[in-house]
Scaffold this motif. Structure first.
Motif, mmCIF file in Angstrom:
data_model
loop_
_atom_site.group_PDB
_atom_site.id
_atom_site.type_symbol
_atom_site.label_atom_id
_atom_site.label_comp_id
_atom_site.label_asym_id
_atom_site.label_seq_id
_atom_site.Cartn_x
_atom_site.Cartn_y
_atom_site.Cartn_z
ATOM 1 N N ALA A 136 0.823 -1.218 0.000
ATOM 2 C CA ALA A 136 0.000 0.000 0.000
ATOM 3 C C ALA A 136 0.853 1.262 0.000
ATOM 4 O O ALA A 136 0.345 2.358 -0.260
ATOM 5 N N ASN A 137 2.153 1.116 0.267
ATOM 6 C CA ASN A 137 3.044 2.291 0.144
ATOM 7 C C ASN A 137 3.023 2.813 -1.298
ATOM 8 O O ASN A 137 3.044 4.026 -1.542
ATOM 9 N N VAL A 138 2.943 1.903 -2.262
ATOM 10 C CA VAL A 138 2.903 2.317 -3.676
ATOM 11 C C VAL A 138 1.609 3.098 -3.940
ATOM 12 O O VAL A 138 1.612 4.142 -4.602
ATOM 13 N N ILE A 139 0.522 2.594 -3.378
ATOM 14 C CA ILE A 139 -0.782 3.274 -3.569
ATOM 15 C C ILE A 139 -0.733 4.674 -2.967
ATOM 16 O O ILE A 139 -1.201 5.652 -3.566
ATOM 17 N N GLN A 140 -0.131 4.781 -1.771
ATOM 18 C CA GLN A 140 -0.038 6.087 -1.113
ATOM 19 C C GLN A 140 0.797 7.073 -1.933
ATOM 20 O O GLN A 140 0.450 8.245 -2.071
ATOM 21 N N ALA A 141 1.900 6.559 -2.488
ATOM 22 C CA ALA A 141 2.748 7.427 -3.315
ATOM 23 C C ALA A 141 1.979 7.905 -4.544
ATOM 24 O O ALA A 141 2.005 9.087 -4.908
ATOM 25 N N GLN A 142 1.240 6.988 -5.164
ATOM 26 C CA GLN A 142 0.447 7.358 -6.354
ATOM 27 C C GLN A 142 -0.595 8.416 -6.005
ATOM 28 O O GLN A 142 -0.758 9.401 -6.726
ATOM 29 N N ARG A 143 -1.276 8.226 -4.853
ATOM 30 C CA ARG A 143 -2.307 9.204 -4.445
ATOM 31 C C ARG A 143 -1.689 10.582 -4.230
ATOM 32 O O ARG A 143 -2.260 11.611 -4.575
ATOM 33 N N ASP A 144 -0.514 10.570 -3.615
ATOM 34 C CA ASP A 144 0.121 11.859 -3.366
ATOM 35 C C ASP A 144 0.585 12.488 -4.678
ATOM 36 O O ASP A 144 0.440 13.697 -4.886
ATOM 37 N N TYR A 145 1.109 11.664 -5.582
ATOM 38 C CA TYR A 145 1.640 12.175 -6.863
ATOM 39 C C TYR A 145 0.534 12.890 -7.652
ATOM 40 O O TYR A 145 0.693 14.007 -8.110
ATOM 41 N N PHE A 146 -0.624 12.192 -7.809
ATOM 42 C CA PHE A 146 -1.645 12.805 -8.686
ATOM 43 C C PHE A 146 -2.621 13.694 -7.942
ATOM 44 O O PHE A 146 -3.268 14.545 -8.543
ATOM 45 N N GLY A 147 -2.728 13.529 -6.629
ATOM 46 C CA GLY A 147 -3.787 14.265 -5.945
ATOM 47 C C GLY A 147 -3.344 15.059 -4.734
ATOM 48 O O GLY A 147 -4.190 15.599 -4.019
ATOM 49 N N ALA A 148 -2.034 15.121 -4.483
ATOM 50 C CA ALA A 148 -1.507 15.864 -3.325
ATOM 51 C C ALA A 148 -2.184 15.425 -2.028
ATOM 52 O O ALA A 148 -2.511 16.245 -1.175
ATOM 53 N N GLY A 158 -0.921 13.431 0.269
ATOM 54 C CA GLY A 158 0.017 13.246 1.377
ATOM 55 C C GLY A 158 0.090 11.792 1.811
ATOM 56 O O GLY A 158 -0.729 10.973 1.404
ATOM 57 N N PHE A 159 1.099 11.492 2.609
ATOM 58 C CA PHE A 159 1.240 10.129 3.136
ATOM 59 C C PHE A 159 1.899 10.185 4.507
ATOM 60 O O PHE A 159 2.392 11.233 4.927
ATOM 61 N N MET A 160 1.875 9.064 5.198
ATOM 62 C CA MET A 160 2.607 8.936 6.467
ATOM 63 C C MET A 160 3.939 8.273 6.153
ATOM 64 O O MET A 160 4.060 7.546 5.161
ATOM 65 N N ARG A 161 4.956 8.553 7.018
ATOM 66 C CA ARG A 161 6.287 7.984 6.787
ATOM 67 C C ARG A 161 6.565 6.886 7.814
ATOM 68 O O ARG A 161 5.997 6.880 8.904
ATOM 69 N N THR A 162 7.453 5.990 7.440
ATOM 70 C CA THR A 162 7.824 4.902 8.360
ATOM 71 C C THR A 162 8.770 5.408 9.449
ATOM 72 O O THR A 162 8.880 4.801 10.507
ATOM 73 N N ASP A 163 9.463 6.539 9.178
ATOM 74 C CA ASP A 163 10.534 6.967 10.081
ATOM 75 C C ASP A 163 10.209 8.218 10.891
ATOM 76 O O ASP A 163 11.042 8.707 11.649
ATOM 77 N N GLN A 164 9.020 8.790 10.683
ATOM 78 C CA GLN A 164 8.639 9.989 11.438
ATOM 79 C C GLN A 164 7.139 9.919 11.751
ATOM 80 O O GLN A 164 6.381 9.415 10.926
ATOM 81 N N PRO A 165 6.696 10.432 12.902
ATOM 82 C CA PRO A 165 5.259 10.463 13.173
ATOM 83 C C PRO A 165 4.568 11.548 12.336
ATOM 84 O O PRO A 165 5.251 12.388 11.749
ATOM 85 N N GLY A 166 3.248 11.524 12.317
ATOM 86 C CA GLY A 166 2.504 12.598 11.645
ATOM 87 C C GLY A 166 1.976 12.176 10.290
ATOM 88 O O GLY A 166 2.244 11.078 9.801
ATOM 89 N N THR A 167 1.188 13.069 9.704
ATOM 90 C CA THR A 167 0.549 12.786 8.405
ATOM 91 C C THR A 167 0.885 13.910 7.426
ATOM 92 O O THR A 167 1.490 14.917 7.813
ATOM 93 N N GLY A 168 0.468 13.762 6.198
ATOM 94 C CA GLY A 168 0.552 14.854 5.205
ATOM 95 C C GLY A 168 1.931 15.080 4.626
ATOM 96 O O GLY A 168 2.180 16.142 4.045
ATOM 97 N N PHE A 169 2.815 14.101 4.748
ATOM 98 C CA PHE A 169 4.128 14.255 4.090
ATOM 99 C C PHE A 169 3.917 14.200 2.582
ATOM 100 O O PHE A 169 3.005 13.522 2.097
ATOM 101 N N ARG A 170 4.792 14.914 1.863
ATOM 102 C CA ARG A 170 4.663 14.963 0.403
ATOM 103 C C ARG A 170 5.906 14.355 -0.248
ATOM 104 O O ARG A 170 7.009 14.416 0.313
ATOM 105 N N GLY A 171 5.737 13.821 -1.464
ATOM 106 C CA GLY A 171 6.865 13.295 -2.222
ATOM 107 C C GLY A 171 7.563 14.417 -2.966
ATOM 108 O O GLY A 171 7.027 15.533 -3.078
ATOM 109 N N PRO A 172 8.760 14.149 -3.525
ATOM 110 C CA PRO A 172 9.517 15.176 -4.241
ATOM 111 C C PRO A 172 8.743 15.748 -5.417
ATOM 112 O O PRO A 172 9.009 16.877 -5.851
#
Ligand SMILES: NC(=O)C1=CN([C@@H]2O[C@H](COP(=O)(O)OP(=O)(O)OC[C@H]3O[C@@H](n4cnc5c(N)ncnc54)[C@H](OP(=O)(O)O)[C@@H]3O)[C@@H](O)[C@H]2O)C=CC1
Ligand SMILES: O=C(CO)[C@H](O)[C@H](O)COP(=O)(O)O
Length: 493
Positions: free
Chosen positions: A453-465, A467-481
């Protein structure tokens, strides 16, 4: 006919007769329930919009006639009941229930009890309970299972609604219910529409059980090339083991049946289009609404949809040429199919019980899953030996998913290899086994701590902004490059 009806109806003596319960809707289920209740010594008034129905129930009542009172008019029907009046409806779900409630309402008093014992949608029952509660009527939605024979001889009863009302009617329901040992298969499961929710999930599981058995039968007959009689013998054998259940038992009989008109095996003359009244579909819809994975039940509902499109399937066979491949006996054994069925069953019940739990949480009901499993041990269509083990597992580990209980985790670890083998053989042969495959997919996903589901999250963020959660930090709404990339594109445009 006029004269016959006059002597048949009990309207003249209906005032203050003090009958215990009145039943409206004397079709397959209502007629049988009326006879069952009368047989247990309760006084029953009966009314149907079609007078012939009341007459035929009365005609078949034999010695129970003294407890059965057909009444011609609805007002006399109500007058014949002792107060608080208890009226049980056994009419088709939806508008017929509302139509009967509209007819009844003017005749009822505060504190009277109305029971909808049909297969109503629990959301409708929630609304009706609220409306009737506001005018002082006590409403119950009660799931009854067991078909015509169960209704007559002992159904499983899943009661929902007003608890005081349940205490009032409990002696009747406990008297007519199926028994498991000495215990009646009847209980109050929660308020409002809780009984109808539990009945809907019962039916969703029923669809899954039936589908899994149908898939197993396809593997036996089309895969292993067993004849109908030999397949019937296999089901009969399975009914003496861990799969012992009403549905396996009737399947063994169905496979041995001959069509009296043609002399052919009965299954050869039955069209392969599965119909449905809707409760399995409601279960799948509720699972989707609540976000509960219930893939085995949904696969069973989907299969019925596709089965009911014979022209599409015929065309598909022409366009894609139907599967010619065969399972071969060395690939697969009857014991593999039995074990796969056990695994599929455990997983579908796991999903069903989780759905009940989450729907209960959503509606503020405290449904005891072990109690539900106990009700289902006898009388209902899904009754089986495994339900007793499920009741123990759910009681022993409340809040735990069924398949993670020690007993069923062990059962799954023994049977999943066979399910995998059966799925592989089915896929290779082009034999459709959607419920078995859904069970395996659920199992494999449910034991994967890091899935895709990490791939799905990346895709959602890519096309729809999104955001996703990270494995190494708490919180939500992180964005990809790509977020910066997009800003640059917008800036240059
Ligand atoms: N059959 C089964 O195995 C089971 C059924 N159920 C549920 O029980 C309920 C009854 O089913 P079943 O007994 O099979 O159905 P039937 O069709 O055999 O009987 C329904 C009865 O309700 C009456 N009715 C229909 N519409 C109205 C209306 N608008 N106003 C008043 N009466 C009406 C019918 O009268 P008429 O003949 O004039 O239409 C008939 O007497 C359903 O909700 C069903 O889903 C639950 C468990 C098992
Ligand atoms: O409630 C039942 C058994 O408990 C009915 O027999 C069941 O609803 C049949 O469902 P469908 O017509 O959708 O297959």
């Amino acid at each position: 006919m006029q004269h016959e009806q006059k002597s048949f109806y009990h309207d003249s003596g209906s005032r203050d007769r003090g009958n215990d319960i009145g039943i409206i809707g004397l079709g397959t289920m209502g007629g049988s329930l009326a006879l069952n209740i009368a047989e247990k010594g309760f006084l029953v008034s009966i009314w149907d919009q079609n007078p012939d129905k009341a007459m035929s129930v009365y005609a078949s009542a034999g010695a129970m006639r003294k407890s059965l009172h057909p009444v011609q008019t609805l007002s006399n029907f109500i007058l014949s009941l002792r107060s608080p009046r208890t009226v049980l409806l056994m009419v088709p779900a939806g508008e017929p229930v509302d139509a009967v409630l509209r007819l009844l309402q003017p005749h009822l008093d505060v504190g009277d009890i109305v029971i909808d014992a049909g297969n109503s949608n629990f959301h409708d029952t929630n609304c009706r309970a609220e409306t009737l509660d506001a005018i002082g009527l006590r409403y119950m939605g009660v799931g009854v299972s067991g078909g015509e024979a169960g209704a007559r001889r002992g159904p499983a009863i899943m009661a929902g609604g007003d608890l005081d009302a349940w205490e009032h009617v409990k002696p009747i329901f406990e008297a007519i219910a199926a028994r498991y040992g000495a215990l009646p298969c009847a209980a109050h499961v929660g308020n409002d529409g809780a009984g109808h929710l539990v009945k809907a999930v019962h039916n969703g599981i029923e669809y899954a059980d039936m589908q899994l058995i149908a898939e197993a039968s396809g593997l036996l007959t089309r895969g292993l090339k067993l004849g109908y009689r030999a397949s019937g013998a296999v089901f009969e054998d399975w009914n003496n083991g861990p799969l012992q259940s009403y549905l396996i038992e009737i399947t063994s009989k169905i496979f041995k049946e001959t069509d009296p008109e043609t002399g052919k095996p009965l299954l050869d003359v039955i069209l392969d289009c599965a119909e449905q009244k809707g409760t399995g579909r409601w279960t799948a819809i509720e699972a989707l609404n609540l976000g509960v994975p219930a893939g085995v039940i949904s696969a069973a509902v989907d299969f019925r949809f596709l089965s009911a499109r014979p022209a599409e399937r015929k065309d598909g066979q022409f366009v894609f040429s139907g599967s010619g491949a065969q399972l071969c006996a060395e690939d697969l054994s009857i014991a593999d199919i039995e074990a796969a069925l056990i695994a599929g069953k455990i997983i579908s019940y796991t999903q069903g019980f989780q759905l009940i739990q989450e729907a209960a949480d959503d509606n503020g009901w405290d449904i005891d899953l072990a109690s539900v499993a106990r009700i289902w041990r006898n009388g209902c269509i899904i009754r089986s030996a495994m339900l007793d083990e499920m009741a123990s597992a759910l009681a022993g580990a409340p809040g735990k998913s069924l398949m993670r209980s020690a007993y069923f985790a062990q059962q799954l670890s023994q049977t999943i290899p066979n399910l995998r083998k059966v799925a592989r053989a089915g896929i290779q042969a082009g034999q459709p086994i959607p419920a078995l495959m859904a069970a395996l997919a659920y199992f494999d996903t449910a034991r994967t701590s890091r899935c895709t589901a990490n791939v799905i999250q990346a895709q959602r963020d890519y096309f729809g902004a999104h955001g996703f959660m990270r494995t190494d930090q708490p919180g939500t709404g992180f964005r990809g490059p790509w977020a910066h990339e997009k800003t640059r594109v917008l800036a240059t445009a």
